[in-house]
Design a protein around this motif. Structure first.
Motif, PDB file in Angstrom:
ATOM      1  N   TYR A 210       0.829  -1.211   0.000  1.00 29.82           N
ATOM      2  CA  TYR A 210       0.000   0.000   0.000  1.00 29.82           C
ATOM      3  C   TYR A 210       0.865   1.263   0.000  1.00 29.82           C
ATOM      4  N   ILE A 211       1.886   1.267   0.821  1.00 27.55           N
ATOM      5  CA  ILE A 211       2.771   2.442   0.883  1.00 27.55           C
ATOM      6  C   ILE A 211       3.468   2.637  -0.457  1.00 27.55           C
ATOM      7  N   PHE A 212       3.904   1.542  -1.062  1.00 26.42           N
ATOM      8  CA  PHE A 212       4.554   1.622  -2.370  1.00 26.42           C
ATOM      9  C   PHE A 212       3.603   2.186  -3.420  1.00 26.42           C
ATOM     10  N   LEU A 213       2.359   1.720  -3.439  1.00 30.17           N
ATOM     11  CA  LEU A 213       1.387   2.201  -4.422  1.00 30.17           C
ATOM     12  C   LEU A 213       1.072   3.686  -4.224  1.00 30.17           C
ATOM     13  N   ILE A 214       0.924   4.099  -2.977  1.00 33.31           N
ATOM     14  CA  ILE A 214       0.644   5.519  -2.700  1.00 33.31           C
ATOM     15  C   ILE A 214       1.835   6.387  -3.126  1.00 33.31           C
ATOM     16  N   LEU A 215       3.046   5.949  -2.769  1.00 33.89           N
ATOM     17  CA  LEU A 215       4.245   6.687  -3.157  1.00 33.89           C
ATOM     18  C   LEU A 215       4.358   6.773  -4.673  1.00 33.89           C
ATOM     19  N   SER A 216       4.059   5.687  -5.361  1.00 29.56           N
ATOM     20  CA  SER A 216       4.143   5.668  -6.820  1.00 29.56           C
ATOM     21  C   SER A 216       3.163   6.666  -7.431  1.00 29.56           C
ATOM     22  N   LEU A 217       1.952   6.710  -6.895  1.00 28.37           N
ATOM     23  CA  LEU A 217       0.948   7.644  -7.400  1.00 28.37           C
ATOM     24  C   LEU A 217       1.407   9.092  -7.214  1.00 28.37           C
ATOM     25  N   VAL A 218       1.948   9.391  -6.041  1.00 29.72           N
ATOM     26  CA  VAL A 218       2.431  10.746  -5.763  1.00 29.72           C
ATOM     27  C   VAL A 218       3.568  11.112  -6.721  1.00 29.72           C
ATOM     28  N   LEU A 219       4.483  10.184  -6.951  1.00 24.60           N
ATOM     29  CA  LEU A 219       5.610  10.447  -7.846  1.00 24.60           C
ATOM     30  C   LEU A 219       5.136  10.703  -9.272  1.00 24.60           C
ATOM     31  N   LEU A 221       2.190  11.812 -10.275  1.00 21.49           N
ATOM     32  CA  LEU A 221       1.457  13.079 -10.342  1.00 21.49           C
ATOM     33  C   LEU A 221       2.377  14.294 -10.289  1.00 21.49           C
ATOM     34  N   THR A 222       3.506  14.141  -9.628  1.00 18.30           N
ATOM     35  CA  THR A 222       4.408  15.290  -9.462  1.00 18.30           C
ATOM     36  C   THR A 222       5.544  15.319 -10.488  1.00 18.30           C
ATOM     37  N   LEU A 223       6.023  14.138 -10.896  1.00 15.84           N
ATOM     38  CA  LEU A 223       7.206  14.089 -11.760  1.00 15.84           C
ATOM     39  C   LEU A 223       6.941  13.541 -13.158  1.00 15.84           C
ATOM     40  N   GLN A 224       5.745  13.069 -13.427  1.00 23.32           N
ATOM     41  CA  GLN A 224       5.395  12.462 -14.714  1.00 23.32           C
ATOM     42  C   GLN A 224       6.369  11.313 -15.064  1.00 23.32           C
ATOM     43  N   PHE A 225       6.970  11.374 -16.256  1.00 26.51           N
ATOM     44  CA  PHE A 225       7.821  10.266 -16.701  1.00 26.51           C
ATOM     45  C   PHE A 225       9.092  10.124 -15.861  1.00 26.51           C
ATOM     46  N   LEU A 226       9.538  11.209 -15.277  1.00 31.52           N
ATOM     47  CA  LEU A 226      10.708  11.118 -14.397  1.00 31.52           C
ATOM     48  C   LEU A 226      10.457  10.198 -13.208  1.00 31.52           C
ATOM     49  N   ALA A 227       9.186   9.978 -12.895  1.00 33.39           N
ATOM     50  CA  ALA A 227       8.845   9.147 -11.747  1.00 33.39           C
ATOM     51  C   ALA A 227       9.149   7.670 -11.991  1.00 33.39           C
ATOM     52  N   ILE A 228       9.152   7.242 -13.242  1.00 27.70           N
ATOM     53  CA  ILE A 228       9.248   5.807 -13.526  1.00 27.70           C
ATOM     54  C   ILE A 228      10.541   5.186 -13.009  1.00 27.70           C
ATOM     55  N   PRO A 229      11.729   5.750 -13.297  1.00 27.61           N
ATOM     56  CA  PRO A 229      12.942   5.155 -12.720  1.00 27.61           C
ATOM     57  C   PRO A 229      12.922   5.139 -11.191  1.00 27.61           C
ATOM     58  N   ILE A 231      10.272   4.912  -9.287  1.00 28.22           N
ATOM     59  CA  ILE A 231       9.329   3.883  -8.850  1.00 28.22           C
ATOM     60  C   ILE A 231       9.974   2.500  -8.917  1.00 28.22           C
ATOM     61  N   VAL A 232      10.739   2.240  -9.976  1.00 30.81           N
ATOM     62  CA  VAL A 232      11.420   0.942 -10.089  1.00 30.81           C
ATOM     63  C   VAL A 232      12.441   0.779  -8.964  1.00 30.81           C
ATOM     64  N   ILE A 233      13.184   1.848  -8.672  1.00 28.91           N
ATOM     65  CA  ILE A 233      14.144   1.802  -7.561  1.00 28.91           C
ATOM     66  C   ILE A 233      13.409   1.567  -6.243  1.00 28.91           C
ATOM     67  N   ALA A 234      12.297   2.279  -6.045  1.00 24.18           N
ATOM     68  CA  ALA A 234      11.506   2.110  -4.816  1.00 24.18           C
ATOM     69  C   ALA A 234      10.966   0.698  -4.706  1.00 24.18           C
ATOM     70  N   TYR A 235      10.571   0.107  -5.832  1.00 29.25           N
ATOM     71  CA  TYR A 235      10.052  -1.273  -5.832  1.00 29.25           C
ATOM     72  C   TYR A 235      11.097  -2.251  -5.300  1.00 29.25           C
ATOM     73  N   VAL A 236      12.323  -2.090  -5.773  1.00 26.26           N
ATOM     74  CA  VAL A 236      13.394  -2.977  -5.297  1.00 26.26           C
ATOM     75  C   VAL A 236      13.667  -2.733  -3.812  1.00 26.26           C
ATOM     76  N   LEU A 237      13.749  -1.483  -3.395  1.00 29.61           N
ATOM     77  CA  LEU A 237      14.055  -1.159  -1.995  1.00 29.61           C
ATOM     78  C   LEU A 237      12.930  -1.613  -1.062  1.00 29.61           C
ATOM     79  N   PHE A 238      11.677  -1.361  -1.439  1.00 27.00           N
ATOM     80  CA  PHE A 238      10.549  -1.783  -0.612  1.00 27.00           C
ATOM     81  C   PHE A 238      10.503  -3.304  -0.492  1.00 27.00           C
TER      82      PHE A 238
END
Length: 252
Positions: A210-219, A221-229, A231-238
């Motif tokens: 849930y925290i990962f999904l919420i963080l991904s949504l925020v990223l 909405l704020t960073l657009q395509f810059l958010a994708i890398p 999010i992938v890094i966050a996925y591995v860390l989470f």
């Protein structure tokens, strides 16, 4: 009706093949569009097969072959184009594959083909996945769609979210080669990453997801395509922080 999941998988093959053609032509934004359509089909076919109770060995093998095109071949071709841009004329509309043999020397003509390491590593990952019956609620190594999304986000950042810093970084040949090696490793790394599947919807049992999904949504909405890398890094860390992070290949 029972063939519907396989039909959707074949649409994944179609969209992935179209994405590959656009990647060869260096129309990377259109390659990304058809890649996303293919990934949506990849998600829908498995979901439908489980809901309808029509999972089959044919469907499993077909799904893997479709993933090889959409999430294996396409990101490899895109990386080839990016590597060519980084060592030749920078960001341009020329296709590397149309001019590869006309380039002078190994650096311009052959170095970009190293991007296909991603395609080879994806093939290895998918073959291992087909033989591993324990990758249901988690994955060993980075899932191929996530890895492909990381690669395809780079030209989108250049086109729509780029700054002088990000453009210079993304079009640096050493950065791109390093990312190619890293993504190839992560696809087959002996680390267990969570799958976004829920046995129940309890926050206590699924807090990391849930925290990962919420963080991904925020990223996004704020960073657009810059958010994708990110999010992938966050996925591995989470995943490494989750209670099941201690699971390794030795436990399989």
């Amino acid at each position: 009706m029972k063939h519907l999941p396989n039909i959707i998988t074949l649409l994944n093959v179609l969209f992935g093949s179209i994405a590959a053609v656009f990647a060869v032509l260096n129309r990377l934004e259109w390659a990304a569009v058809f890649f996303i359509l293919g990934v949506l089909c990849d998600f829908a076919d498995g979901l439908l097969a489980r809901k309808m109770g029509v999972q089959s060995e044919l469907g499993i093998q077909l799904d893997s072959l479709a993933d090889m095109i959409t999430s294996g071949l396409v990101p490899g071709l895109v990386m080839c184009q990016l590597l060519a841009m980084s060592v030749n004329a920078g960001w341009n509309a020329d296709s590397f594959f149309a001019e590869a043999l006309d380039s002078d020397g190994w650096w311009g003509a052959w170095f970009p083909f190293l991007g296909l390491m991603i395609t080879m590593s994806t093939a290895l990952r998918l073959a291992r996945f087909n033989l591993d019956e324990n990758q249901v609620n988690s994955f060993v190594g980075l899932p191929s769609p996530a890895n492909a999304l990381l690669i395809l986000s780079l030209p989108l950042i250049l086109m729509y979210n780029g700054s002088e810093f990000t453009n210079t970084l993304i079009l640096n040949p050493l950065f791109l080669f390093g990312l190619t090696v890293l993504s190839s490793y992560l696809l087959n790394a002996p680390i267990r990453l969570f799958a976004l599947k829920f046995d129940n919807y309890s926050f206590k049992d699924n807090s990391i997801k849930y925290i990962f999904l919420i963080l991904s949504l925020v990223l996004v909405l704020t960073l657009q395509f810059l958010a994708i890398p990110l999010i992938v890094i966050a996925y591995v860390l989470f995943s490494l922080m989750s209670p099941k992070a201690s699971d390794t290949l030795e436990m399989d």
